[in-house]
Design a protein around this motif. Structure first.
Motif, PDB file in Angstrom:
ATOM      1  N   UNK A  81       0.829  -1.057  -0.020  1.00  9.35           N
ATOM      2  CA  UNK A  81      -0.227  -0.045   0.053  1.00  9.35           C
ATOM      3  C   UNK A  81       0.872   0.595   0.097  1.00  9.35           C
ATOM      4  N   UNK A  82       2.147   1.529  -0.430  1.00  4.82           N
ATOM      5  CA  UNK A  82       2.692   2.719  -0.931  1.00  4.82           C
ATOM      6  C   UNK A  82       3.177   3.061  -2.242  1.00  4.82           C
ATOM      7  N   UNK A  83       2.828   4.578  -2.239  1.00  2.00           N
ATOM      8  CA  UNK A  83       3.513   5.318  -1.547  1.00  2.00           C
ATOM      9  C   UNK A  83       1.816   5.950  -1.368  1.00  2.00           C
ATOM     10  N   UNK A  84       0.673   4.869  -1.159  1.00  2.00           N
ATOM     11  CA  UNK A  84      -0.891   5.830  -0.379  1.00  2.00           C
ATOM     12  C   UNK A  84      -0.901   4.679   0.401  1.00  2.00           C
ATOM     13  N   UNK A  85      -1.486   4.697   1.451  1.00  2.00           N
ATOM     14  CA  UNK A  85      -1.589   5.626   1.877  1.00  2.00           C
ATOM     15  C   UNK A  85       0.055   5.412   3.223  1.00  2.00           C
ATOM     16  N   UNK A  86       1.314   5.055   2.413  1.00  2.00           N
ATOM     17  CA  UNK A  86       2.005   4.602   3.037  1.00  2.00           C
ATOM     18  C   UNK A  86       3.222   5.641   2.563  1.00  2.00           C
ATOM     19  N   UNK A  87       3.722   6.275   2.105  1.00  2.00           N
ATOM     20  CA  UNK A  87       4.687   7.194   1.593  1.00  2.00           C
ATOM     21  C   UNK A  87       5.946   6.924   1.558  1.00  2.00           C
ATOM     22  N   UNK A  88       7.093   6.555   0.991  1.00  2.00           N
ATOM     23  CA  UNK A  88       8.406   6.311   1.231  1.00  2.00           C
ATOM     24  C   UNK A  88       9.110   7.660   1.436  1.00  2.00           C
ATOM     25  N   UNK A  89       8.698   8.708   0.970  1.00  2.00           N
ATOM     26  CA  UNK A  89       9.765   9.546   0.853  1.00  2.00           C
ATOM     27  C   UNK A  89       9.113  10.540   2.532  1.00  2.00           C
TER      28      UNK A  89
ATOM     29  N   UNK B 172      19.032  12.174   1.381  1.00  2.00           N
ATOM     30  CA  UNK B 172      19.235  11.864  -0.275  1.00  2.00           C
ATOM     31  C   UNK B 172      19.415  13.140  -0.816  1.00  2.00           C
ATOM     32  N   UNK B 173      18.797  14.138  -0.086  1.00  2.00           N
ATOM     33  CA  UNK B 173      18.807  15.670  -0.673  1.00  2.00           C
ATOM     34  C   UNK B 173      20.881  15.910  -0.402  1.00  2.00           C
ATOM     35  N   UNK B 174      21.730  15.765  -0.162  1.00  2.00           N
ATOM     36  CA  UNK B 174      22.677  15.237   0.080  1.00  2.00           C
ATOM     37  C   UNK B 174      23.288  15.460  -1.714  1.00  2.00           C
ATOM     38  N   UNK B 175      23.138  14.295  -2.747  1.00  2.00           N
ATOM     39  CA  UNK B 175      23.436  13.778  -2.912  1.00  2.00           C
ATOM     40  C   UNK B 175      22.387  13.881  -4.823  1.00  2.00           C
ATOM     41  N   UNK B 176      21.489  13.837  -4.156  1.00  2.00           N
ATOM     42  CA  UNK B 176      20.004  13.749  -5.307  1.00  2.00           C
ATOM     43  C   UNK B 176      18.934  14.204  -4.760  1.00  2.00           C
ATOM     44  N   UNK B 177      19.001  15.486  -5.081  1.00  2.00           N
ATOM     45  CA  UNK B 177      17.084  15.781  -4.421  1.00  2.00           C
ATOM     46  C   UNK B 177      16.410  15.368  -5.519  1.00  2.00           C
ATOM     47  N   UNK B 178      16.479  15.238  -6.705  1.00  2.00           N
ATOM     48  CA  UNK B 178      15.098  14.913  -7.368  1.00  2.00           C
ATOM     49  C   UNK B 178      14.904  13.354  -7.720  1.00  2.00           C
ATOM     50  N   UNK B 179      15.630  12.766  -6.463  1.00  2.00           N
ATOM     51  CA  UNK B 179      15.817  11.212  -6.565  1.00  2.00           C
ATOM     52  C   UNK B 179      14.127  10.826  -6.539  1.00  2.00           C
ATOM     53  N   UNK B 180      13.775   9.166  -6.554  1.00  2.00           N
ATOM     54  CA  UNK B 180      12.360   8.797  -7.388  1.00  2.00           C
ATOM     55  C   UNK B 180      11.828   8.423  -5.783  1.00  2.00           C
ATOM     56  N   UNK B 181      12.959   7.955  -4.676  1.00  2.00           N
ATOM     57  CA  UNK B 181      12.675   7.992  -3.293  1.00  2.00           C
ATOM     58  C   UNK B 181      12.186   8.361  -2.939  1.00  2.00           C
ATOM     59  N   UNK B 182      12.570  10.313  -3.299  1.00  2.00           N
ATOM     60  CA  UNK B 182      11.985  11.460  -2.508  1.00  2.00           C
ATOM     61  C   UNK B 182      11.208  11.957  -3.093  1.00  2.00           C
ATOM     62  N   UNK B 183      10.606  11.656  -4.127  1.00  2.00           N
ATOM     63  CA  UNK B 183       9.239  12.237  -5.125  1.00  2.00           C
ATOM     64  C   UNK B 183       8.508  11.659  -4.349  1.00  2.00           C
ATOM     65  N   UNK B 184       7.178  12.972  -4.713  1.00  2.00           N
ATOM     66  CA  UNK B 184       6.192  12.658  -4.431  1.00  2.00           C
ATOM     67  C   UNK B 184       4.776  12.721  -5.772  1.00  2.00           C
ATOM     68  N   UNK B 185       3.834  12.053  -5.891  1.00  2.00           N
ATOM     69  CA  UNK B 185       2.848  12.001  -6.926  1.00  2.00           C
ATOM     70  C   UNK B 185       3.325  12.489  -8.181  1.00  2.00           C
ATOM     71  N   UNK B 186       2.618  13.044  -9.410  1.00  2.00           N
ATOM     72  CA  UNK B 186       2.971  13.562  -9.975  1.00  2.00           C
ATOM     73  C   UNK B 186       5.206  12.553 -10.662  1.00  2.00           C
ATOM     74  N   UNK B 187       4.935  13.591 -10.059  1.00  2.00           N
ATOM     75  CA  UNK B 187       6.634  13.586 -10.670  1.00  2.00           C
ATOM     76  C   UNK B 187       7.410  12.269  -9.499  1.00  2.00           C
TER      77      UNK B 187
END
Length: 382
Positions: free
Chosen positions: A85-93, A101-116
């Motif tokens: 049941x991830x990412x909704x209602x259990x978000x990976x981010x 992860x923002x230290x080296x990949x601010x746009x990584x899929x693991x910390x992205x949400x929604x359409x991104x």
């Protein structure tokens, strides 16, 4: 819903969560891994998790942490539900994952949400299909050089293996011209070391920009997910080296190595709305913790917990044995890892034999300290 005592909360923090953080979640710390191997710290952590399950289970166990709702899962079925049941209602981010992860990949899929997240996830899945990349010729080319080195020295060390492995990673991801660009992956290593500290380390934007410029020199059109692809190759190398130490072969050997010693020891999810567990509602923002070594090495539940059991992967799967996670958040590079790591495993094993670890296998295995004595099984490396 079970709420742990203050003493049990302290025990979880002291033996499960803090040692995991100390070893390094984003990149392993050699000194701490050496100590963890001597102390067999994962065995202590598994004992703590078994205590939680026996005392409070099977429902998730809430820790007594002021200002934060944290629930530790102890039931395999609950692990299956959380990942399914991830990412909704259990978000990976989760908050912690974003900070790291923002230290080296601010746009990584693991910390992205929604359409991104959907767009980036599809991009990752498409790009990381083994059939879309040159894998086996590159792996065997570099394995040939490593074999010659090992035959001359008589042993395979982590240092020798990892140098060859990063040449493979750079060639697969960026092309042959990146083969010897150690500065690129050294910069990524430095950024990942910062990421180990998450909130506690300032971001080195200058270093990240230099790393990105080096990537752009290979191809300005490279997708913004490349840092994560390279990051994932580190874990793939670790499971390959450990697989050699247990006599593993092919994809099943890689899967077993990752089961026995998960390279993602803690899976985190954060609820985006109130959720019901075993008759009790947990609030929005609850952080769910899955300590994978417990579920992978639970001898009370798994007769093969502490032995090399490649046959497991031919039968029904336990919902909590998840070396590549599971559900919509499953690692999109799973097949690429199995193809490249499995090929490396076979390429070395075809020409060399190594003594294997005795069973029951250790709960903690320090890959940095592995020195595998090698015996040639063929007289010629082609």
């Amino acid at each position: 819903m079970a709420i742990s005592s203050r003493l049990d909360t302290a025990r979880v923090l002291a033996t499960v969560l803090l040692p995991t953080l100390a070893k390094g979640v984003i990149v392993r710390r050699p000194g701490v891994m050496a100590l963890a191997g001597k102390l067999q710290s994962d065995g202590t952590a598994i004992d703590t998790m078994r205590h939680l399950r026996d005392r409070y289970g099977p429902e998730p166990v809430r820790l007594r942490i002021t200002g934060r709702s944290v629930a530790v899962l102890v039931d395999p079925a609950d692990v299956g539900r959380l990942l399914r049941e991830s990412p909704e209602p259990f978000a990976l981010a989760t908050k912690e994952k974003k900070a790291a992860l923002k230290h080296f990949q601010p746009h990584g899929v693991l910390i992205s949400e929604g359409a991104d997240r959907e767009r980036r996830r599809e991009q990752n899945e498409r790009a990381l299909r083994p059939e879309n990349l040159t894998v086996e010729p590159i792996v065997r080319d570099e394995a040939d050089l490593l074999l010659r080195h090992v035959m001359s020295t008589g042993e395979l060390t982590w240092d020798a293996f990892t140098r060859a492995w990063w040449r493979i990673a750079r060639r697969i991801v960026l092309g042959d011209s990146a083969r010897d660009d150690e500065q690129l992956t050294d910069d990524l290593l430095a950024l990942r070391q910062n990421a180990n500290w998450a909130f506690l380390h300032p971001q080195q934007r200058g270093l990240r920009e230099r790393f990105q410029r080096r990537l752009n020199e290979y191809n300005p059109a490279l997708p913004d997910q490349v840092p994560h692809w390279l990051f994932a190759f580190d874990a793939a190398g670790i499971v390959t080296m450990r697989a050699l130490a247990i006599g593993g072969r092919g994809a099943h050997g890689i899967l077993e190595s990752a089961r026995l010693w998960p390279t993602t020891p803690v899976i985190l999810r954060e609820s985006t709305k109130p959720t019901r567990w075993h008759g009790t509602w947990l609030p929005t923002g609850t952080e769910f913790v899955v300590f994978t070594p417990f579920f992978h090495r639970d001898a009370d539940r798994l007769p093969f917990a502490d032995r090399y059991a490649p046959e497991y992967w031919d039968g029904p799967r336990d919902p909590a044995i998840v070396p590549f996670s599971a559900g919509p958040g499953e690692c999109p590079g799973r097949d690429l890892v199995l193809a490249s790591a499995g090929c490396m495993l076979d390429a070395l094993s075809e020409h060399l034999s190594f003594p294997v670890l005795s069973e029951p296998l250790p709960k903690t295995l320090n890959h940095f300290g592995l020195r595998l004595q090698a015996t040639p099984t063929s007289t010629r490396v082609s």
